[in-house]
Design a protein around this motif. Sequence first.
Motif, PDB file in Angstrom:
ATOM      1  N   ASP A   1      54.607   0.607  60.236  1.00  0.00           N
ATOM      2  CA  ASP A   1      54.971   1.965  59.844  1.00  0.00           C
ATOM      3  C   ASP A   1      54.629   2.953  60.951  1.00  0.00           C
ATOM      4  O   ASP A   1      53.644   2.788  61.657  1.00  0.00           O
ATOM      5  N   THR A   2      55.455   3.964  61.070  1.00  0.00           N
ATOM      6  CA  THR A   2      55.135   5.126  61.883  1.00  0.00           C
ATOM      7  C   THR A   2      54.892   6.255  60.899  1.00  0.00           C
ATOM      8  O   THR A   2      55.707   6.494  60.017  1.00  0.00           O
TER       9      THR A   2
ATOM     10  N   THR B   1      46.237   7.603  64.345  1.00  0.00           N
ATOM     11  CA  THR B   1      47.570   7.095  64.680  1.00  0.00           C
ATOM     12  C   THR B   1      48.697   7.993  64.154  1.00  0.00           C
ATOM     13  O   THR B   1      49.855   7.785  64.500  1.00  0.00           O
ATOM     14  N   TYR B   2      48.375   8.977  63.332  1.00  0.00           N
ATOM     15  CA  TYR B   2      49.395   9.884  62.802  1.00  0.00           C
ATOM     16  C   TYR B   2      49.809  10.892  63.882  1.00  0.00           C
ATOM     17  O   TYR B   2      48.980  11.384  64.626  1.00  0.00           O
ATOM     18  N   CYS B   3      51.085  11.214  63.918  1.00  0.00           N
ATOM     19  CA  CYS B   3      51.602  12.243  64.823  1.00  0.00           C
ATOM     20  C   CYS B   3      51.891  13.500  64.020  1.00  0.00           C
ATOM     21  O   CYS B   3      52.514  13.430  62.965  1.00  0.00           O
ATOM     22  N   LEU B   4      51.452  14.624  64.537  1.00  0.00           N
ATOM     23  CA  LEU B   4      51.707  15.909  63.891  1.00  0.00           C
ATOM     24  C   LEU B   4      52.881  16.590  64.579  1.00  0.00           C
ATOM     25  O   LEU B   4      52.915  16.705  65.805  1.00  0.00           O
TER      26      LEU B   4
ATOM     27  N   SER C   1      64.754  17.462  53.190  1.00  0.00           N
ATOM     28  CA  SER C   1      66.021  16.759  53.035  1.00  0.00           C
ATOM     29  C   SER C   1      66.490  16.174  54.365  1.00  0.00           C
ATOM     30  O   SER C   1      66.986  15.044  54.426  1.00  0.00           O
ATOM     31  N   ALA C   2      66.328  16.931  55.446  1.00  0.00           N
ATOM     32  CA  ALA C   2      66.725  16.441  56.775  1.00  0.00           C
ATOM     33  C   ALA C   2      65.917  15.208  57.172  1.00  0.00           C
ATOM     34  O   ALA C   2      66.460  14.248  57.735  1.00  0.00           O
ATOM     35  N   LEU C   3      64.632  15.204  56.866  1.00  0.00           N
ATOM     36  CA  LEU C   3      63.795  14.037  57.177  1.00  0.00           C
ATOM     37  C   LEU C   3      64.232  12.817  56.366  1.00  0.00           C
ATOM     38  O   LEU C   3      64.322  11.703  56.895  1.00  0.00           O
ATOM     39  N   ILE C   4      64.525  13.032  55.105  1.00  0.00           N
ATOM     40  CA  ILE C   4      64.973  11.930  54.244  1.00  0.00           C
ATOM     41  C   ILE C   4      66.297  11.378  54.760  1.00  0.00           C
ATOM     42  O   ILE C   4      66.472  10.157  54.850  1.00  0.00           O
ATOM     43  N   LYS C   5      67.231  12.262  55.127  1.00  0.00           N
ATOM     44  CA  LYS C   5      68.512  11.816  55.696  1.00  0.00           C
ATOM     45  C   LYS C   5      68.309  10.984  56.957  1.00  0.00           C
ATOM     46  O   LYS C   5      69.106  10.103  57.259  1.00  0.00           O
ATOM     47  N   ASP C   6      67.250  11.292  57.700  1.00  0.00           N
ATOM     48  CA  ASP C   6      66.959  10.592  58.951  1.00  0.00           C
ATOM     49  C   ASP C   6      66.226   9.266  58.714  1.00  0.00           C
ATOM     50  O   ASP C   6      65.869   8.576  59.661  1.00  0.00           O
ATOM     51  N   GLY C   7      65.992   8.922  57.453  1.00  0.00           N
ATOM     52  CA  GLY C   7      65.378   7.632  57.136  1.00  0.00           C
ATOM     53  C   GLY C   7      63.889   7.667  56.866  1.00  0.00           C
ATOM     54  O   GLY C   7      63.255   6.623  56.731  1.00  0.00           O
ATOM     55  N   TRP C   8      63.316   8.850  56.773  1.00  0.00           N
ATOM     56  CA  TRP C   8      61.885   8.971  56.503  1.00  0.00           C
ATOM     57  C   TRP C   8      61.630   8.983  55.005  1.00  0.00           C
ATOM     58  O   TRP C   8      62.375   9.580  54.239  1.00  0.00           O
ATOM     59  N   GLU C   9      60.574   8.329  54.607  1.00  0.00           N
ATOM     60  CA  GLU C   9      60.101   8.379  53.221  1.00  0.00           C
ATOM     61  C   GLU C   9      59.002   9.437  53.160  1.00  0.00           C
ATOM     62  O   GLU C   9      58.050   9.384  53.939  1.00  0.00           O
ATOM     63  N   ILE C  10      59.141  10.396  52.279  1.00  0.00           N
ATOM     64  CA  ILE C  10      58.118  11.428  52.117  1.00  0.00           C
ATOM     65  C   ILE C  10      57.024  10.839  51.223  1.00  0.00           C
ATOM     66  O   ILE C  10      57.282  10.489  50.073  1.00  0.00           O
ATOM     67  N   VAL C  11      55.828  10.718  51.772  1.00  0.00           N
ATOM     68  CA  VAL C  11      54.739  10.086  51.024  1.00  0.00           C
ATOM     69  C   VAL C  11      53.762  11.101  50.432  1.00  0.00           C
ATOM     70  O   VAL C  11      53.050  10.776  49.481  1.00  0.00           O
ATOM     71  N   ARG C  12      53.729  12.308  50.975  1.00  0.00           N
ATOM     72  CA  ARG C  12      52.878  13.362  50.417  1.00  0.00           C
ATOM     73  C   ARG C  12      53.551  14.711  50.651  1.00  0.00           C
ATOM     74  O   ARG C  12      54.012  15.000  51.743  1.00  0.00           O
ATOM     75  N   ASP C  13      53.550  15.535  49.615  1.00  0.00           N
ATOM     76  CA  ASP C  13      54.145  16.866  49.710  1.00  0.00           C
ATOM     77  C   ASP C  13      53.396  17.797  48.764  1.00  0.00           C
ATOM     78  O   ASP C  13      53.700  17.808  47.573  1.00  0.00           O
ATOM     79  N   PRO C  14      52.396  18.493  49.211  1.00  0.00           N
ATOM     80  CA  PRO C  14      51.896  18.652  50.569  1.00  0.00           C
ATOM     81  C   PRO C  14      50.967  17.508  50.978  1.00  0.00           C
ATOM     82  O   PRO C  14      50.589  16.677  50.147  1.00  0.00           O
ATOM     83  N   TYR C  15      50.599  17.503  52.240  1.00  0.00           N
ATOM     84  CA  TYR C  15      49.663  16.506  52.774  1.00  0.00           C
ATOM     85  C   TYR C  15      48.306  17.175  52.938  1.00  0.00           C
ATOM     86  O   TYR C  15      48.183  18.176  53.641  1.00  0.00           O
ATOM     87  N   THR C  16      47.299  16.653  52.267  1.00  0.00           N
ATOM     88  CA  THR C  16      45.965  17.237  52.303  1.00  0.00           C
ATOM     89  C   THR C  16      45.159  16.635  53.453  1.00  0.00           C
ATOM     90  O   THR C  16      45.096  15.412  53.607  1.00  0.00           O
ATOM     91  N   ILE C  17      44.555  17.512  54.234  1.00  0.00           N
ATOM     92  CA  ILE C  17      43.667  17.105  55.323  1.00  0.00           C
ATOM     93  C   ILE C  17      42.257  17.495  54.900  1.00  0.00           C
ATOM     94  O   ILE C  17      41.964  18.678  54.708  1.00  0.00           O
ATOM     95  N   ARG C  18      41.390  16.497  54.748  1.00  0.00           N
ATOM     96  CA  ARG C  18      39.994  16.754  54.372  1.00  0.00           C
ATOM     97  C   ARG C  18      39.085  16.220  55.469  1.00  0.00           C
ATOM     98  O   ARG C  18      39.202  15.060  55.866  1.00  0.00           O
TER      99      ARG C  18
ATOM    100  N   SER D   1      61.882  -1.610  62.491  1.00  0.00           N
ATOM    101  CA  SER D   1      61.898  -3.074  62.449  1.00  0.00           C
ATOM    102  C   SER D   1      61.457  -3.704  63.760  1.00  0.00           C
ATOM    103  O   SER D   1      60.845  -4.760  63.765  1.00  0.00           O
ATOM    104  N   ALA D   2      61.742  -3.084  64.883  1.00  0.00           N
ATOM    105  CA  ALA D   2      61.339  -3.659  66.165  1.00  0.00           C
ATOM    106  C   ALA D   2      59.816  -3.681  66.297  1.00  0.00           C
ATOM    107  O   ALA D   2      59.258  -4.580  66.909  1.00  0.00           O
ATOM    108  N   GLN D   3      59.138  -2.702  65.696  1.00  0.00           N
ATOM    109  CA  GLN D   3      57.691  -2.621  65.794  1.00  0.00           C
ATOM    110  C   GLN D   3      56.994  -3.378  64.675  1.00  0.00           C
ATOM    111  O   GLN D   3      55.821  -3.699  64.786  1.00  0.00           O
ATOM    112  N   LYS D   4      57.691  -3.627  63.576  1.00  0.00           N
ATOM    113  CA  LYS D   4      57.124  -4.294  62.406  1.00  0.00           C
ATOM    114  C   LYS D   4      55.926  -3.534  61.830  1.00  0.00           C
ATOM    115  O   LYS D   4      55.034  -4.118  61.250  1.00  0.00           O
TER     116      LYS D   4
END
Length: 138
Positions: free
Chosen positions: A52-53, A91-94, A13-30, A47-50
């Motif tokens: 996704d992070t 490019t993903y940050c953990l 919920s805190a991430l969503i409030k901060d403007g993040w879209e949750i794309v996987r819950d959980p996120y699988t690493i293979r 928007s400045a970077q045009k």
Amino acid sequence: MPAKDTYHESFKSALIKDGWEIVRDPYTIRYEGLTLFADLAGKKLFSAQKEDTNIVVEIKSFLSLSAIHEFQCALGQYILYRTLLSQIHPTYCLYLAIEKRIYETFFQQKGIYLVIEEYKILLIVIDLAHEEIVQWIN
């Protein structure tokens, strides 16, 4: 499917409030026969970077009697996930997501701070009461 941490929904919920879209819950690493599950993945368009992070977040509650044991387990898990992500999604940050109280107490100890610095652990500190991100530590 892995069990969710006690604070999973509050952190999400805190991430969503901060403007993040949750794309996987959980996120699988293979990777090469390994299948691991981080808690979630999110993305945000700056928007400045045009572009996704993308982040992957591992949530830790630190509710047991031994914070140092939980930290040891979290550190090993974080290093494992980050190593594999560097191969499949460089490019993903953990991030390791923790509650504000444990950050202000346990994570302020010099020895813990040294390990965080040495291994370049990225942290998200969450205020559970308000379900808000208090701090990003890169």
